[in-house]
Motif scaffolding. Structure first.
Motif, mmCIF file in Angstrom:
data_model
loop_
_atom_site.group_PDB
_atom_site.id
_atom_site.type_symbol
_atom_site.label_atom_id
_atom_site.label_comp_id
_atom_site.label_asym_id
_atom_site.label_seq_id
_atom_site.Cartn_x
_atom_site.Cartn_y
_atom_site.Cartn_z
ATOM 1 N N TYR A 12 0.831 -1.205 0.000
ATOM 2 C CA TYR A 12 0.000 0.000 0.000
ATOM 3 C C TYR A 12 0.865 1.255 0.000
ATOM 4 O O TYR A 12 0.630 2.190 -0.764
ATOM 5 C CB TYR A 12 -0.948 0.012 1.203
ATOM 6 N N GLY A 13 1.869 1.273 0.871
ATOM 7 C CA GLY A 13 2.763 2.433 0.931
ATOM 8 C C GLY A 13 3.489 2.642 -0.378
ATOM 9 O O GLY A 13 3.657 3.778 -0.837
ATOM 10 N N ALA A 14 3.914 1.541 -1.008
ATOM 11 C CA ALA A 14 4.595 1.637 -2.296
ATOM 12 C C ALA A 14 3.656 2.176 -3.364
ATOM 13 O O ALA A 14 4.057 3.008 -4.196
ATOM 14 C CB ALA A 14 5.124 0.263 -2.709
ATOM 15 N N ASN A 15 2.405 1.734 -3.338
ATOM 16 C CA ASN A 15 1.455 2.196 -4.350
ATOM 17 C C ASN A 15 1.183 3.690 -4.200
ATOM 18 O O ASN A 15 1.020 4.406 -5.200
ATOM 19 C CB ASN A 15 0.147 1.411 -4.237
ATOM 20 N N SER A 16 1.142 4.168 -2.968
ATOM 21 C CA SER A 16 0.959 5.608 -2.742
ATOM 22 C C SER A 16 2.156 6.380 -3.291
ATOM 23 O O SER A 16 1.995 7.450 -3.891
ATOM 24 C CB SER A 16 0.805 5.884 -1.243
ATOM 25 N N GLN A 17 3.350 5.829 -3.132
ATOM 26 C CA GLN A 17 4.540 6.486 -3.666
ATOM 27 C C GLN A 17 4.573 6.419 -5.196
ATOM 28 O O GLN A 17 5.051 7.350 -5.857
ATOM 29 C CB GLN A 17 5.793 5.839 -3.082
ATOM 30 N N ALA A 18 4.077 5.317 -5.748
ATOM 31 C CA ALA A 18 4.007 5.199 -7.212
ATOM 32 C C ALA A 18 3.105 6.284 -7.793
ATOM 33 O O ALA A 18 3.387 6.843 -8.863
ATOM 34 C CB ALA A 18 3.498 3.816 -7.605
ATOM 35 N N LYS A 19 2.032 6.601 -7.085
ATOM 36 C CA LYS A 19 1.138 7.669 -7.529
ATOM 37 C C LYS A 19 1.832 9.031 -7.490
ATOM 38 O O LYS A 19 1.437 9.954 -8.200
ATOM 39 C CB LYS A 19 -0.115 7.712 -6.649
ATOM 40 N N GLU A 20 2.860 9.139 -6.652
ATOM 41 C CA GLU A 20 3.632 10.383 -6.565
ATOM 42 C C GLU A 20 4.743 10.446 -7.611
ATOM 43 O O GLU A 20 5.466 11.441 -7.677
ATOM 44 C CB GLU A 20 4.237 10.500 -5.161
ATOM 45 N N GLY A 21 4.900 9.358 -8.384
ATOM 46 C CA GLY A 21 5.883 9.380 -9.462
ATOM 47 C C GLY A 21 7.088 8.482 -9.293
ATOM 48 O O GLY A 21 7.974 8.465 -10.153
ATOM 49 N N LYS A 22 7.159 7.694 -8.202
ATOM 50 C CA LYS A 22 8.298 6.803 -8.003
ATOM 51 C C LYS A 22 8.201 5.596 -8.936
ATOM 52 O O LYS A 22 7.105 5.069 -9.162
ATOM 53 C CB LYS A 22 8.346 6.329 -6.546
ATOM 54 N N ASN A 23 9.364 5.141 -9.458
ATOM 55 C CA ASN A 23 9.345 3.937 -10.285
ATOM 56 C C ASN A 23 9.583 2.693 -9.432
ATOM 57 O O ASN A 23 9.875 2.793 -8.231
ATOM 58 C CB ASN A 23 10.367 4.030 -11.427
ATOM 59 N N TYR A 24 9.463 1.534 -10.043
ATOM 60 C CA TYR A 24 9.495 0.291 -9.272
ATOM 61 C C TYR A 24 10.837 0.054 -8.579
ATOM 62 O O TYR A 24 10.876 -0.499 -7.476
ATOM 63 C CB TYR A 24 9.106 -0.904 -10.145
ATOM 64 N N GLU A 25 11.928 0.464 -9.199
ATOM 65 C CA GLU A 25 13.234 0.294 -8.555
ATOM 66 C C GLU A 25 13.329 1.155 -7.295
ATOM 67 O O GLU A 25 13.844 0.717 -6.261
ATOM 68 C CB GLU A 25 14.356 0.645 -9.532
ATOM 69 N N GLN A 26 12.828 2.375 -7.377
ATOM 70 C CA GLN A 26 12.842 3.263 -6.212
ATOM 71 C C GLN A 26 11.961 2.714 -5.086
ATOM 72 O O GLN A 26 12.312 2.824 -3.911
ATOM 73 C CB GLN A 26 12.372 4.659 -6.621
ATOM 74 N N LEU A 27 10.835 2.125 -5.452
ATOM 75 C CA LEU A 27 9.935 1.549 -4.448
ATOM 76 C C LEU A 27 10.610 0.398 -3.713
ATOM 77 O O LEU A 27 10.549 0.307 -2.477
ATOM 78 C CB LEU A 27 8.648 1.056 -5.116
ATOM 79 N N LEU A 28 11.245 -0.477 -4.472
ATOM 80 C CA LEU A 28 11.915 -1.629 -3.872
ATOM 81 C C LEU A 28 13.085 -1.195 -2.995
ATOM 82 O O LEU A 28 13.286 -1.722 -1.891
ATOM 83 C CB LEU A 28 12.396 -2.573 -4.973
#
Length: 307
Positions: A280-296
């Motif tokens: 959930y936290g990663a998905n919220s960050q993805a909505k802010e523009g983070k890519n999958y590498e940054q999320l991981l």
């Protein structure tokens, strides 16, 4: 003669279209084979025995692990997590039984039942996430890791050393403030004392306690720095937070217990084990523009994505 000429003309006219269709099918099939860097096969046991390549297997695995309506970058991150787990478990094997991998998995009929009319859209989206991260896995210090993930936390992920008793460098405590915005952040669970005792006895046959003495003989004795229960005394048993959670079917081991007459009220925070990648936290960050590498790399300390 006229029919023969008409038939011949139709063949001549349609031949280019047939050739184009055949070429498209052949090209799509072969480009997919080229994109799948691993020759690993996964054997599925069920109504019939069959084998899948990594891409098709991971599509079913990711579908089982995360909501399909999450952002594409979050789905890509989950694909990398699932692939890393698969490769870590398979080692140098070229054939792996699905039951030995340890990943939840949905076959095509399961996905159709889960998604209904959205099946085609969701399946295509997840398949794309798997394909576009083909071959990518997670490393720490040059070694492939065994990752962990969960759905939503209490605002802070857990330390592997505290939760598992093992110092796992990529499982460190990380702030995840986005959890507080989730409708699943807090869950209220109510049951009678008798119901609680019955559930605990099902999971722990040696458990002994009466409804009248339960409140006096139930208390949390240890929590980790993220707020998850490590240990509690219940009746004549000392249970881990995770044991208590599973016995009562609670969303997580981050909970508070209150007794009100014959009732037990549990306030539970988050869903899942609280370790590693917070979906959930990663998905919220993805909505802010983070890519999958940054999320991981945010949730798994010190890891790198590579092939």
């Amino acid at each position: 003669m006229r029919r023969f000429l008409i038939g011949w003309i139709l063949i001549v006219l349609l031949l280019p279209f047939a050739a184009a269709w055949f070429y498209h099918e052949w090209d799509e099939k072969n480009s997919r084979i080229e994109q799948e860097t691993s020759s690993l096969q996964i054997e599925i046991q069920g109504d019939g025995e069959y084998r899948l390549g990594v891409t098709d297997y991971l599509t079913g695995a990711v579908a089982a692990q995360i909501p399909a309506d999450f952002e594409m970058e979050t789905l890509k991150a989950q694909a990398v997590l699932a692939r890393t787990c698969l490769y870590r478990r398979s080692g140098s094997k070229m054939l792996m039984d699905a039951s030995d991998i340890g990943l939840t998995w949905l076959d095509e009929s399961d996905r159709k039942q889960l998604w209904g009319i959205s099946y085609q859209e969701n399946n295509t989206k997840i398949h794309q996430a798997v394909q576009e991260t083909d071959g990518q896995i997670l490393y720490y210090g040059g070694q492939m890791i065994l990752p962990a993930w969960f759905f939503v936390g209490n605002g802070m992920t857990r330390s592997g050393k505290e939760a598992l008793g093992e110092d796992i460098p990529w499982l460190q405590q990380v702030e995840s403030k986005w959890d507080l915005e989730s409708e699943n952040y807090q869950t209220e669970v109510a049951m009678t004392k008798k119901q609680m005792i019955r559930l605990l006895k099902q999971d722990c046959p040696d458990f002994v306690c009466t409804p009248d003495s339960l409140a006096m003989n139930c208390g949390i004795t240890s929590v980790d720095s993220a707020g998850y229960v490590l240990e509690l005394q219940v009746g004549n048993q000392i249970l881990s937070g995770e044991e208590f959670r599973y016995a009562l079917n609670l969303p997580s081991a981050c909970f508070k217990i209150a007794f009100e007459g014959k009732q037990v009220r549990l306030t539970v925070y988050g869903q899942g084990n609280g370790l590693g990648f917070d979906q959930y936290g990663a998905n919220s960050q993805a909505k802010e523009g983070k890519n999958y590498e940054q999320l991981l790399e945010y949730y798994l300390t010190g890891v790198k994505v590579g092939e």
